[in-house]
Design a protein around this motif. Structure first.
Motif, short mmCIF file in Angstrom:
data_model
loop_
_atom_site.label_atom_id
_atom_site.label_comp_id
_atom_site.label_asym_id
_atom_site.label_seq_id
_atom_site.Cartn_x
_atom_site.Cartn_y
_atom_site.Cartn_z
N UNK A 248 -6.75 64.55 22.51
CA UNK A 248 -5.79 65.65 22.55
C UNK A 248 -4.72 65.39 21.50
N UNK A 249 -4.45 66.41 20.71
CA UNK A 249 -3.43 66.32 19.66
C UNK A 249 -3.63 65.10 18.77
N UNK A 250 -4.90 64.84 18.44
CA UNK A 250 -5.21 63.80 17.47
C UNK A 250 -5.24 62.38 18.01
N UNK A 251 -5.04 62.20 19.31
CA UNK A 251 -5.05 60.85 19.89
C UNK A 251 -6.01 60.79 21.06
N UNK A 252 -6.64 59.63 21.24
CA UNK A 252 -7.57 59.42 22.35
C UNK A 252 -6.78 59.10 23.61
N UNK A 253 -6.64 60.12 24.48
CA UNK A 253 -5.78 59.98 25.67
C UNK A 253 -6.45 59.24 26.81
N UNK A 254 -7.69 58.80 26.62
CA UNK A 254 -8.30 57.97 27.66
C UNK A 254 -7.74 56.56 27.64
#
Length: 617
Positions: A248-254
């Motif tokens: 999301x929004x260019x970052x891996x939020x996992x």
């Protein structure tokens, strides 16, 4: 193979004392950082929008607030119950909401949970005090449960495999519902089984909220995996929007440390998919939680890397302790929703918690489908989905088994409700022996039709429609009128509440009625009248010999009201009359700074600071 055992134990750790309950009924709506603007709901799925609108709380009545704790920790012995087999050692704190404090995987020596080395309350629960770490059982309404630091009943009961279970149970008072949590370890099992049941003994439907929140260690390499490609993202901008998973929004939020701000991701697990969520480290090791399908929702909560989140992490523990994230499971897709439970019905499901080891190159690879597929395959090998369903089916008949040996005692409120309603609740006895001083006047009302007028300070109020009807039919009396006013206020009938409190004052319950009237004035936009009534209530409480806890809580409210009305000298006098030890608390030092018009001292620690609270003057 070692036999599974359940035993009492003592957990010793640095702990801050909780202090007494706040005796003043909480008349304001609870602070809610998990709300969305009404226009935002129009774009949500119909069932989600409907469940978001289900019975939001007007107050946290009949529960009392817990806001008198400190930050001065001393070594303290806490009652614990240990469930143990040859694979796992599980420590439970029955006196603190039944929190699972720790799960140790004995073959590897790994701790599967984030285990807080201290007990430090902070203002996160719906009624105040809450603490971080372990697995908590959240029932009632959106937020951390009012039972977070309350005792639960606990007992041994027969388990489906012929061994024993630990049963925890209580009466959840926000929604007026009994619930139970059964925990057991089959011999040789790497998984803790948890059977949960919520019952509605009333005729009317009830809104139900449940989330099992699990704190897991958070490192730069921790990855949270779940069988979903999208999630409902909620941040402090109070919007709920669907976003892709994991990026999301260019970052891996996992990865919990990938974002700066605190955030919730409520995962959209497709129908038919197995329900699970896992947090694994750089080696592919960690904890997995799975359940039967009724427990639909899965969520990741992260504090973020920003100053606010880091400060909260430090506030909740001691220096040098690693951070945590939370993986959660709930009845609805999001925590903004409440699911209706029909009268006479019940919700029941099974959860399982255990270790998982997966290929780290796949778990942390760029292919999200492969990563979650790797975890799903390892979970199926360790604990097949069919085995969870079979364990649930085996547990259901045992949910009604009566306890064999009582291990801990909760409150007497459930016993009072059972006596009033004549409810039959197999498996969760709310015995008359648990009735105590707080329930005594309500029993007298129930059996005599009159509420006793005893003492200078009213006890806890009850606000359900059933009790309101009993109060309305009661013989006139000061305490009865006071409690009727609280019930009317909770129901939204503010004009009738004011009349009841005025009657309570005329009948002799001066300061307590004045305080409620002052709170009503403040809520209706009459700050000058509120300030005057607060000033009178403070003087009256002192003359009547009200408890120290009541006078301290009343002073805190009164100072704010007096300042709002421009009566700084009167506010200063209220503070000056408090004991020196109370004036040294962070909250009262902050109030003193406001009274004096001084800049806030950055060294002030406000012990009961609530999430999202604005301390601006």
């Amino acid at each position: 193979m070692a036999t599974t055992t359940i035993r009492r134990a003592v957990l010793s750790l640095p702990a801050a004392p909780l202090g007494p309950e706040n005796p003043l009924p909480a008349l304001r709506p609870p602070g809610d950082v998990h709300r969305i603007d009404p226009e935002e709901a129009t774009g949500l799925p119909a069932d989600m929008a409907r469940q978001i609108g289900n019975a939001p709380l007007r107050t946290v009545q009949p529960v009392r607030r817990r806001d008198d704790y400190s930050r001065k920790r001393v070594q303290t012995d806490l009652d614990a119950i240990v469930i143990e087999n040859d694979r796992l050692k599980v420590t439970v704190l029955p006196g603190l909401g039944g929190r699972v404090h720790s799960i140790e995987h004995k073959p590897t020596g790994r701790s599967l949970l984030y285990t807080n080395p201290v007990f430090q309350p902070a203002g996160f629960a719906l009624n105040g005090a809450w603490f971080s770490g372990g697995i908590e059982w959240n029932i009632g309404a959106t937020g951390h449960a009012t039972l977070s630091v309350a005792p639960l009943h606990a007992a041994r009961v027969p388990a489906p495999d012929g061994g024993e279970m630990l049963r925890l149970w209580e009466w959840e008072r926000l929604r007026d519902l009994p619930f139970q949590v059964d925990l057991w370890l089959p011999d040789g099992s790497d998984f803790l089984y948890v059977g949960v049941r919520i019952r509605n003994p009333h005729h009317e439907p009830a809104p139900v909220y449940w989330w099992s929140n699990t704190a897991v260690p958070e490192t730069p390499h921790t990855r949270v995996l779940v069988p979903a490609d999208s999630a409902w993202y909620f941040g402090y901008e109070h919007t709920l929007r669907r976003v892709p998973v994991p990026v999301r929004d260019g970052a891996d939020r996992s990865y919990p440390l990938s974002g700066e701000e605190p955030a919730d991701h409520f995962y959209e697990v497709p129908d038919g998919e197995r329900r699970w969520i896992a947090a694994l480290d750089e080696h592919g090791h960690g904890l997995v939680q799975t359940s039967t399908d009724l427990l639909r929702g899965r969520k990741l909560f992260t504090w973020g890397t920003g100053a606010r989140g880091r400060r909260w992490q430090e506030w909740l523990t001691e220096p040098g302790t690693g951070g945590y994230a939370e993986i959660q499971a709930g009845l609805a897709r999001t925590q903004l929703e409440h699911v209706l439970l029909d009268g006479g019905g019940e919700f029941a499901w099974l959860e399982a918690y255990g270790p998982l080891a997966a290929d780290p190159s796949v778990v942390h690879g760029a292919d999200w489908a492969a990563a979650r597929g790797e975890v799903a395959g390892r979970l199926e090998a360790a604990l097949p989905r069919a085995a969870v369903d079979a364990a649930y089916a085996a547990w259901r008949p045992f949910a009604d088994h009566e306890p064999k040996e009582l291990l801990a005692v909760g409150s007497g409120w459930g016993a009072l409700e059972v006596e009033r309603g004549g409810f039959e609740l197999p498996g969760t006895p709310f015995g008359a022996a648990t009735l105590g001083e707080q329930q005594a006047p309500w029993r007298a009302l129930l059996h005599t039709g009159a509420f006793p007028d005893e003492g200078p300070e009213p006890g806890p109020s009850l606000v359900s429609p059933h009790w309101r009807e009993v109060l309305e039919a009661a013989e006139p009396g000061a305490h009865g009128a006071y409690h009727l006013g609280v019930a009317q206020w909770h129901a939204g009938d503010r004009s009738q509440a004011v009349r009841s409190w005025e009657r309570a004052g005329r009948l002799g319950l001066g300061w307590a009625a004045l305080r409620c009237l002052a709170a009503a004035d403040a809520a209706s936009g009459h700050p000058e009248r509120a300030a005057e009534r607060y000033a009178q209530a403070v003087a009256g409480a002192r003359e009547a010999g009200a408890s120290r806890a009541a006078r301290v809580a009343l002073a805190r409210e009164a100072v704010g009201a007096l300042l709002e009305a421009g009566r700084a000298e009167d506010a200063a006098a209220v503070l000056a009359a408090l004991p020196a030890a109370v004036r040294q608390r962070g909250r009262f030092r902050l109030l003193h700074a406001r009274v004096q018009g001084e800049p806030f001292d950055e060294g002030i620690e406000v012990e009961d600071l609530a999430e999202g609270e604005d301390l601006a003057p």
